[in-house]
Design a protein around this motif. Structure first.
Motif, PDB file in Angstrom:
ATOM      1  N   GLY A   4       0.788  -1.232   0.000  1.00  0.00           N
ATOM      2  CA  GLY A   4       0.000   0.000   0.000  1.00  0.00           C
ATOM      3  C   GLY A   4       0.814   1.271   0.000  1.00  0.00           C
ATOM      4  N   GLN A   5       2.073   1.201   0.488  1.00  0.00           N
ATOM      5  CA  GLN A   5       2.901   2.397   0.553  1.00  0.00           C
ATOM      6  C   GLN A   5       3.629   2.685  -0.757  1.00  0.00           C
ATOM      7  N   VAL A   6       3.739   1.690  -1.614  1.00  0.00           N
ATOM      8  CA  VAL A   6       4.499   1.873  -2.858  1.00  0.00           C
ATOM      9  C   VAL A   6       3.624   1.778  -4.095  1.00  0.00           C
ATOM     10  N   TRP A   7       2.352   1.465  -3.904  1.00  0.00           N
ATOM     11  CA  TRP A   7       1.460   1.298  -5.041  1.00  0.00           C
ATOM     12  C   TRP A   7       0.122   1.915  -4.689  1.00  0.00           C
ATOM     13  N   ASN A   8      -0.362   2.781  -5.533  1.00  0.00           N
ATOM     14  CA  ASN A   8      -1.652   3.420  -5.286  1.00  0.00           C
ATOM     15  C   ASN A   8      -2.764   2.435  -5.621  1.00  0.00           C
ATOM     16  N   LEU A   9      -3.211   1.710  -4.610  1.00  0.00           N
ATOM     17  CA  LEU A   9      -4.180   0.638  -4.834  1.00  0.00           C
ATOM     18  C   LEU A   9      -5.617   1.140  -4.888  1.00  0.00           C
ATOM     19  N   GLY A  10      -5.854   2.326  -4.383  1.00  0.00           N
ATOM     20  CA  GLY A  10      -7.227   2.810  -4.354  1.00  0.00           C
ATOM     21  C   GLY A  10      -8.019   2.160  -3.234  1.00  0.00           C
ATOM     22  N   ASP A  11      -9.284   2.451  -3.197  1.00  0.00           N
ATOM     23  CA  ASP A  11     -10.154   1.948  -2.139  1.00  0.00           C
ATOM     24  C   ASP A  11     -10.549   0.503  -2.420  1.00  0.00           C
ATOM     25  N   VAL A  12     -10.468  -0.342  -1.411  1.00  0.00           N
ATOM     26  CA  VAL A  12     -10.776  -1.757  -1.603  1.00  0.00           C
ATOM     27  C   VAL A  12     -12.232  -1.970  -1.996  1.00  0.00           C
ATOM     28  N   HIS A  13     -13.122  -1.081  -1.564  1.00  0.00           N
ATOM     29  CA  HIS A  13     -14.531  -1.246  -1.900  1.00  0.00           C
ATOM     30  C   HIS A  13     -14.804  -0.887  -3.362  1.00  0.00           C
ATOM     31  N   ASP A  14     -14.037   0.042  -3.906  1.00  0.00           N
ATOM     32  CA  ASP A  14     -14.115   0.286  -5.351  1.00  0.00           C
ATOM     33  C   ASP A  14     -13.644  -0.946  -6.111  1.00  0.00           C
ATOM     34  N   PHE A  15     -12.612  -1.582  -5.586  1.00  0.00           N
ATOM     35  CA  PHE A  15     -12.106  -2.806  -6.196  1.00  0.00           C
ATOM     36  C   PHE A  15     -13.182  -3.888  -6.206  1.00  0.00           C
ATOM     37  N   VAL A  16     -13.932  -4.020  -5.112  1.00  0.00           N
ATOM     38  CA  VAL A  16     -15.007  -5.008  -5.029  1.00  0.00           C
ATOM     39  C   VAL A  16     -16.053  -4.761  -6.108  1.00  0.00           C
ATOM     40  N   GLU A  17     -16.418  -3.498  -6.307  1.00  0.00           N
ATOM     41  CA  GLU A  17     -17.426  -3.183  -7.318  1.00  0.00           C
ATOM     42  C   GLU A  17     -16.945  -3.561  -8.720  1.00  0.00           C
ATOM     43  N   GLU A  18     -15.712  -3.238  -9.017  1.00  0.00           N
ATOM     44  CA  GLU A  18     -15.159  -3.571 -10.332  1.00  0.00           C
ATOM     45  C   GLU A  18     -15.030  -5.076 -10.499  1.00  0.00           C
ATOM     46  N   LEU A  19     -14.635  -5.755  -9.462  1.00  0.00           N
ATOM     47  CA  LEU A  19     -14.486  -7.206  -9.526  1.00  0.00           C
ATOM     48  C   LEU A  19     -15.827  -7.877  -9.792  1.00  0.00           C
ATOM     49  N   THR A  20     -16.864  -7.426  -9.124  1.00  0.00           N
ATOM     50  CA  THR A  20     -18.181  -8.010  -9.323  1.00  0.00           C
ATOM     51  C   THR A  20     -18.644  -7.852 -10.765  1.00  0.00           C
ATOM     52  N   ARG A  21     -18.391  -6.681 -11.320  1.00  0.00           N
ATOM     53  CA  ARG A  21     -18.771  -6.457 -12.724  1.00  0.00           C
ATOM     54  C   ARG A  21     -17.952  -7.321 -13.669  1.00  0.00           C
ATOM     55  N   SER A  22     -16.695  -7.604 -13.295  1.00  0.00           N
ATOM     56  CA  SER A  22     -15.802  -8.296 -14.221  1.00  0.00           C
ATOM     57  C   SER A  22     -16.151  -9.766 -14.418  1.00  0.00           C
ATOM     58  N   ILE A  23     -16.868 -10.378 -13.472  1.00  0.00           N
ATOM     59  CA  ILE A  23     -17.178 -11.797 -13.632  1.00  0.00           C
ATOM     60  C   ILE A  23     -18.520 -12.023 -14.296  1.00  0.00           C
ATOM     61  N   THR A  24     -19.222 -10.964 -14.643  1.00  0.00           N
ATOM     62  CA  THR A  24     -20.467 -11.094 -15.382  1.00  0.00           C
ATOM     63  C   THR A  24     -20.317 -10.412 -16.734  1.00  0.00           C
ATOM     64  N   THR A  25     -21.107 -10.867 -17.682  1.00  0.00           N
ATOM     65  CA  THR A  25     -21.036 -10.299 -19.016  1.00  0.00           C
ATOM     66  C   THR A  25     -22.417 -10.288 -19.642  1.00  0.00           C
ATOM     67  N   ALA A  26     -22.604  -9.382 -20.541  1.00  0.00           N
ATOM     68  CA  ALA A  26     -23.937  -9.259 -21.151  1.00  0.00           C
ATOM     69  C   ALA A  26     -24.215 -10.344 -22.162  1.00  0.00           C
ATOM     70  N   ASP A  27     -23.183 -10.915 -22.766  1.00  0.00           N
ATOM     71  CA  ASP A  27     -23.412 -11.982 -23.742  1.00  0.00           C
ATOM     72  C   ASP A  27     -22.313 -13.036 -23.599  1.00  0.00           C
ATOM     73  N   GLY A  28     -22.593 -14.177 -24.180  1.00  0.00           N
ATOM     74  CA  GLY A  28     -21.642 -15.282 -24.084  1.00  0.00           C
ATOM     75  C   GLY A  28     -21.915 -16.115 -22.852  1.00  0.00           C
ATOM     76  N   GLY A  29     -21.653 -17.401 -22.906  1.00  0.00           N
ATOM     77  CA  GLY A  29     -21.938 -18.301 -21.797  1.00  0.00           C
ATOM     78  C   GLY A  29     -20.715 -18.479 -20.930  1.00  0.00           C
ATOM     79  N   PRO A  30     -20.858 -19.363 -19.925  1.00  0.00           N
ATOM     80  CA  PRO A  30     -19.708 -19.622 -19.052  1.00  0.00           C
ATOM     81  C   PRO A  30     -18.550 -20.204 -19.823  1.00  0.00           C
ATOM     82  N   ARG A  31     -17.372 -19.817 -19.415  1.00  0.00           N
ATOM     83  CA  ARG A  31     -16.181 -20.369 -20.053  1.00  0.00           C
ATOM     84  C   ARG A  31     -15.705 -21.575 -19.250  1.00  0.00           C
ATOM     85  N   GLY A  32     -15.311 -22.627 -19.975  1.00  0.00           N
ATOM     86  CA  GLY A  32     -14.876 -23.846 -19.292  1.00  0.00           C
ATOM     87  C   GLY A  32     -13.572 -23.663 -18.650  1.00  0.00           C
TER      88      GLY A  32
END
Length: 218
Positions: free
Chosen positions: A190-218
């Motif tokens: 955290g002192q050498v890398w601007n990681l940002g707020d962990v809760h912002d990270f959670v929001e982005e992560l949640t969006r990243s595992i869903t997609t508007a089209d395409g099925g699950p990847r094996g």
């Protein structure tokens, strides 16, 4: 002038006199007081640095004699395991609480809320969090219970028709490891890398595992 010939009482006896004795049948209350004393010591970084956790120190904190601890715990290792198990119970209770409170939200939001409460527990209890995951081999059952919470939340996404970029099992592993790893990075990088707020990270992560089209990847 004070009587210099009178001997002082041992610290354990003095502590016991300060603390009212439990009535018969209140052994569970004493056990809980010992656990809470242990957790207070674990959470106090300044005291832990000076005095390593010992049964004598726990007894002093709880206001009991050291032998009284052996009525409930065979040794320091058993006490430590019980204390860490209590911390896992607190985290699991917090996750179950938010699971119930968010039951009317869409599944992706319920997953996000679960991740947020996990992060808040780590933020509010950094020393506890470090201890809990420092010796996971002793707490496989608690780790399995945590895994079930993540698995349930992610599987719900697929069960309600939301498309995932991974299989539900793989997505559950990804979410937990990503959230947990991000928390640990805050402490080490955290002192050498601007990681940002962990809760912002959670929001982005949640969006990243869903997609508007395409099925699950094996």
């Amino acid at each position: 002038m004070a009587d210099r010939t009178r001997s002082s009482s041992p610290p354990e006896e003095t502590a016991l006199r300060r603390r009212p004795r439990n009535a018969r049948g209140e052994g569970d209350k004493l056990r809980e007081e010992i656990l809470q004393a242990t957790l207070r010591l674990v959470a106090d970084e300044s005291r832990m640095q000076i005095v390593p956790l010992s049964l004598r120190e726990v007894a002093r904190e709880a206001g009991v004699t050291a032998p009284a601890i052996y009525l409930h715990f065979a040794d320091k290792e058993e006490l430590s395991i019980a204390a860490v198990r209590r911390l896992f119970e607190q985290l699991l209770d917090a996750m179950d609480q938010v699971e119930g409170d968010s039951h009317e939200l869409p599944p992706d939001r319920r997953l996000a809320e679960l991740a947020h409460v996990y992060c808040r527990f780590a933020e509010h209890n950094p020393l506890y969090f470090r201890v809990m995951f420092g010796d996971h081999d002793r707490h496989q059952n608690e780790m399995a219970l945590l895994a079930d919470r993540w698995r349930t939340a992610v599987t719900r996404l697929a069960a309600t028709g939301m498309r995932l970029t991974q299989t539900p099992e793989a997505a559950a592993v990804s979410v937990w490891s990503a959230v947990h790893g991000r928390i640990l990075l805050r402490n080490s990088a955290g002192q050498v890398w601007n990681l940002g707020d962990v809760h912002d990270f959670v929001e982005e992560l949640t969006r990243s595992i869903t997609t508007a089209d395409g099925g699950p990847r094996g």
